[in-house]
Design a protein around this motif. Structure first.
Motif, PDB file in Angstrom:
ATOM      1  N   ARG A   9      49.128  35.944 -16.626  1.00 32.57           N
ATOM      2  CA  ARG A   9      50.564  35.832 -16.385  1.00 32.57           C
ATOM      3  C   ARG A   9      51.258  37.080 -16.917  1.00 32.57           C
ATOM      4  N   VAL A  10      52.254  37.548 -16.183  1.00 37.34           N
ATOM      5  CA  VAL A  10      53.023  38.709 -16.622  1.00 37.34           C
ATOM      6  C   VAL A  10      54.034  38.225 -17.662  1.00 37.34           C
ATOM      7  N   ILE A  11      53.742  38.500 -18.928  1.00 39.85           N
ATOM      8  CA  ILE A  11      54.495  37.920 -20.043  1.00 39.85           C
ATOM      9  C   ILE A  11      55.965  38.321 -20.014  1.00 39.85           C
ATOM     10  N   LYS A  12      56.268  39.553 -19.605  1.00 40.38           N
ATOM     11  CA  LYS A  12      57.642  40.045 -19.640  1.00 40.38           C
ATOM     12  C   LYS A  12      58.433  39.694 -18.387  1.00 40.38           C
ATOM     13  N   ALA A  13      57.848  38.884 -17.512  1.00 41.72           N
ATOM     14  CA  ALA A  13      58.521  38.435 -16.295  1.00 41.72           C
ATOM     15  C   ALA A  13      58.684  36.916 -16.353  1.00 41.72           C
ATOM     16  N   PRO A  14      59.465  36.342 -15.445  1.00 38.21           N
ATOM     17  CA  PRO A  14      59.522  34.887 -15.375  1.00 38.21           C
ATOM     18  C   PRO A  14      58.117  34.299 -15.256  1.00 38.21           C
ATOM     19  N   PRO A  15      57.904  33.052 -15.700  1.00 37.72           N
ATOM     20  CA  PRO A  15      56.551  32.510 -15.860  1.00 37.72           C
ATOM     21  C   PRO A  15      55.780  32.244 -14.581  1.00 37.72           C
ATOM     22  N   THR A  16      56.355  32.483 -13.431  1.00 36.16           N
ATOM     23  CA  THR A  16      55.623  32.215 -12.187  1.00 36.16           C
ATOM     24  C   THR A  16      55.196  33.508 -11.496  1.00 36.16           C
ATOM     25  N   VAL A  17      54.907  34.541 -12.307  1.00 33.85           N
ATOM     26  CA  VAL A  17      54.364  35.804 -11.804  1.00 33.85           C
ATOM     27  C   VAL A  17      53.006  36.024 -12.456  1.00 33.85           C
ATOM     28  N   HIS A  18      51.984  36.256 -11.635  1.00 35.83           N
ATOM     29  CA  HIS A  18      50.659  36.606 -12.136  1.00 35.83           C
ATOM     30  C   HIS A  18      50.211  37.897 -11.465  1.00 35.83           C
ATOM     31  N   TYR A  19      49.562  38.749 -12.237  1.00 35.80           N
ATOM     32  CA  TYR A  19      49.056  40.017 -11.725  1.00 35.80           C
ATOM     33  C   TYR A  19      47.594  40.155 -12.128  1.00 35.80           C
ATOM     34  N   ILE A  20      46.739  40.389 -11.139  1.00 34.82           N
ATOM     35  CA  ILE A  20      45.304  40.501 -11.384  1.00 34.82           C
ATOM     36  C   ILE A  20      44.843  41.880 -10.909  1.00 34.82           C
ATOM     37  N   PRO A  21      44.631  42.826 -11.820  1.00 34.67           N
ATOM     38  CA  PRO A  21      44.134  44.136 -11.402  1.00 34.67           C
ATOM     39  C   PRO A  21      42.682  44.014 -10.950  1.00 34.67           C
ATOM     40  N   ASN A  22      42.285  44.886 -10.031  1.00 30.28           N
ATOM     41  CA  ASN A  22      40.901  44.915  -9.563  1.00 30.28           C
ATOM     42  C   ASN A  22      40.417  43.549  -9.088  1.00 30.28           C
ATOM     43  N   PHE A  23      41.267  42.845  -8.379  1.00 29.82           N
ATOM     44  CA  PHE A  23      40.870  41.536  -7.839  1.00 29.82           C
ATOM     45  C   PHE A  23      39.738  41.687  -6.834  1.00 29.82           C
ATOM     46  N   ILE A  24      39.772  42.776  -6.069  1.00 25.82           N
ATOM     47  CA  ILE A  24      38.663  43.108  -5.183  1.00 25.82           C
ATOM     48  C   ILE A  24      38.094  44.453  -5.613  1.00 25.82           C
ATOM     49  N   THR A  25      36.882  44.728  -5.199  1.00 27.15           N
ATOM     50  CA  THR A  25      36.244  45.996  -5.534  1.00 27.15           C
ATOM     51  C   THR A  25      36.685  47.080  -4.542  1.00 27.15           C
ATOM     52  N   PRO A  26      36.510  48.363  -4.898  1.00 29.29           N
ATOM     53  CA  PRO A  26      36.797  49.418  -3.921  1.00 29.29           C
ATOM     54  C   PRO A  26      35.997  49.259  -2.638  1.00 29.29           C
ATOM     55  N   GLU A  27      34.770  48.777  -2.741  1.00 25.86           N
ATOM     56  CA  GLU A  27      33.952  48.561  -1.554  1.00 25.86           C
ATOM     57  C   GLU A  27      34.562  47.473  -0.673  1.00 25.86           C
ATOM     58  N   VAL A 182      58.164  56.122 -12.817  1.00 24.66           N
ATOM     59  CA  VAL A 182      57.753  54.987 -13.644  1.00 24.66           C
ATOM     60  C   VAL A 182      58.594  54.944 -14.909  1.00 24.66           C
ATOM     61  N   ASP A 183      59.403  53.899 -15.026  1.00 27.22           N
ATOM     62  CA  ASP A 183      60.208  53.652 -16.227  1.00 27.22           C
ATOM     63  C   ASP A 183      59.570  52.478 -16.953  1.00 27.22           C
ATOM     64  N   CYS A 184      58.893  52.772 -18.058  1.00 28.75           N
ATOM     65  CA  CYS A 184      58.146  51.728 -18.775  1.00 28.75           C
ATOM     66  C   CYS A 184      59.042  50.613 -19.286  1.00 28.75           C
ATOM     67  N   SER A 185      60.322  50.888 -19.468  1.00 24.43           N
ATOM     68  CA  SER A 185      61.241  49.856 -19.941  1.00 24.43           C
ATOM     69  C   SER A 185      61.599  48.860 -18.844  1.00 24.43           C
ATOM     70  N   LYS A 186      61.340  49.230 -17.576  1.00 21.12           N
ATOM     71  CA  LYS A 186      61.661  48.363 -16.452  1.00 21.12           C
ATOM     72  C   LYS A 186      60.426  47.705 -15.838  1.00 21.12           C
ATOM     73  N   VAL A 187      59.281  48.359 -15.936  1.00 18.19           N
ATOM     74  CA  VAL A 187      58.050  47.811 -15.344  1.00 18.19           C
ATOM     75  C   VAL A 187      57.459  46.788 -16.299  1.00 18.19           C
ATOM     76  N   CYS A 188      57.369  45.525 -15.847  1.00 15.79           N
ATOM     77  CA  CYS A 188      57.011  44.441 -16.770  1.00 15.79           C
ATOM     78  C   CYS A 188      55.513  44.192 -16.884  1.00 15.79           C
ATOM     79  N   ASN A 189      54.696  44.842 -16.053  1.00  8.55           N
ATOM     80  CA  ASN A 189      53.253  44.600 -16.136  1.00  8.55           C
ATOM     81  C   ASN A 189      52.469  45.822 -16.613  1.00  8.55           C
ATOM     82  N   MET A 190      53.115  46.692 -17.376  1.00 12.36           N
ATOM     83  CA  MET A 190      52.441  47.893 -17.865  1.00 12.36           C
ATOM     84  C   MET A 190      51.181  47.545 -18.651  1.00 12.36           C
ATOM     85  N   ASP A 191      51.213  46.455 -19.424  1.00  9.62           N
ATOM     86  CA  ASP A 191      50.078  46.097 -20.274  1.00  9.62           C
ATOM     87  C   ASP A 191      48.899  45.548 -19.479  1.00  9.62           C
ATOM     88  N   GLN A 192      49.094  45.254 -18.203  1.00  7.72           N
ATOM     89  CA  GLN A 192      48.028  44.641 -17.422  1.00  7.72           C
ATOM     90  C   GLN A 192      47.458  45.564 -16.345  1.00  7.72           C
TER      91      GLN A 192
END
Length: 229
Positions: A9-27, A182-192
């Motif tokens: 879950r994207v902690i700095k966003a409302p609780p119904t946002v999820h972000y999954i990096p590398n969900f699929i492979t480059p292949e 990229v403004d790190c103060s505005k982007v809420c998923n920087m940590d993910q």
């Protein structure tokens, strides 16, 4: 297999946002890319600021005449189903594929009531910033700037999941520009983000393809009769 958990879950966003990096492979991304651009020319619909493909049918307020999805998209849906994002009564049956060239975007909008209020988006190609806005209220300014809520960086091969309020209430859009600052103060998923720190201060856009995966509840077994009779 990654599971949808509080850790995604994207902690700095409302609780119904999820972000999954590398969900699929480059292949896997390369295979999807080849299928998108290997689609027959009539599959593309040209809009004023981008082009798109509808798979599974074309949604309509009266209902969607459902078409079988190809195996390469069924595979994506199967992988998403393993995350528990959609229940067995709301298996995705529609995929909207958008192509964004540098400088192209989409105005802030809601996806609307034709879909079950969960949307899963796989990104290919260029990274991009997606912005979110509060709805217009009678007591607030209607300007986008005053209604700005937050932003997300969407990396290639990532999965973004919006549910409930983030689907029904907050507008999302992509600005028409060739470069994102990229403004790190505005982007809420920087940590993910999957990118090693520090993330670049700007994103020079190249071609981006998004696969927006949803469930259309109202489907038809016969063709729509549109127009006057």
């Amino acid at each position: 297999m990654t599971s949808l958990s509080e850790g995604l879950r994207v902690i700095k966003a409302p609780p119904t946002v999820h972000y999954i990096p590398n969900f699929i492979t480059p292949e896997e991304g390369s295979v999807l890319w080849d299928h998108v651009y290997g689609a027959p020319k009539p599959k593309w619909t040209q809009l004023s600021n981008r082009r798109l493909q509808n798979w599974g049918g074309v949604p309509h307020p009266k209902g969607m005449l459902q078409e079988a999805l190809p195996e390469w998209l069924e595979k994506c849906i199967g992988k998403i189903m393993l995350l528990g994002l959609f229940d067995d009564q709301h298996v995705p049956n529609h995929v909207l594929i958008n192509e964004y060239l540098p400088g192209q975007g989409i105005m802030p909008h809601l996806d609307g009531p034709m879909y079950y209020p969960t949307v899963a988006t796989i990104s290919l190609g260029s990274a991009i910033i997606m912005d979110f806005y509060r709805p217009v209220e009678p007591t607030t300014s209607s300007s986008l700037e005053s209604r700005y809520l937050t932003s997300l960086i969407l990396e290639p091969y990532s999965l973004l999941v919006l549910k409930e309020d983030m689907y029904n209430t907050y507008l999302h859009g992509i600005a028409e520009r060739t470069e994102d600052i990229v403004d790190c103060s505005k982007v809420c998923n920087m940590d993910q983000l999957s990118h090693s720190s520090p993330f670049p201060t700007n994103i020079k856009r190249t071609t981006r393809v998004s696969l927006t995966i949803r469930h259309v509840p109202k489907v038809l077994k016969v063709k729509l009769k549109l127009g006057k009779h």
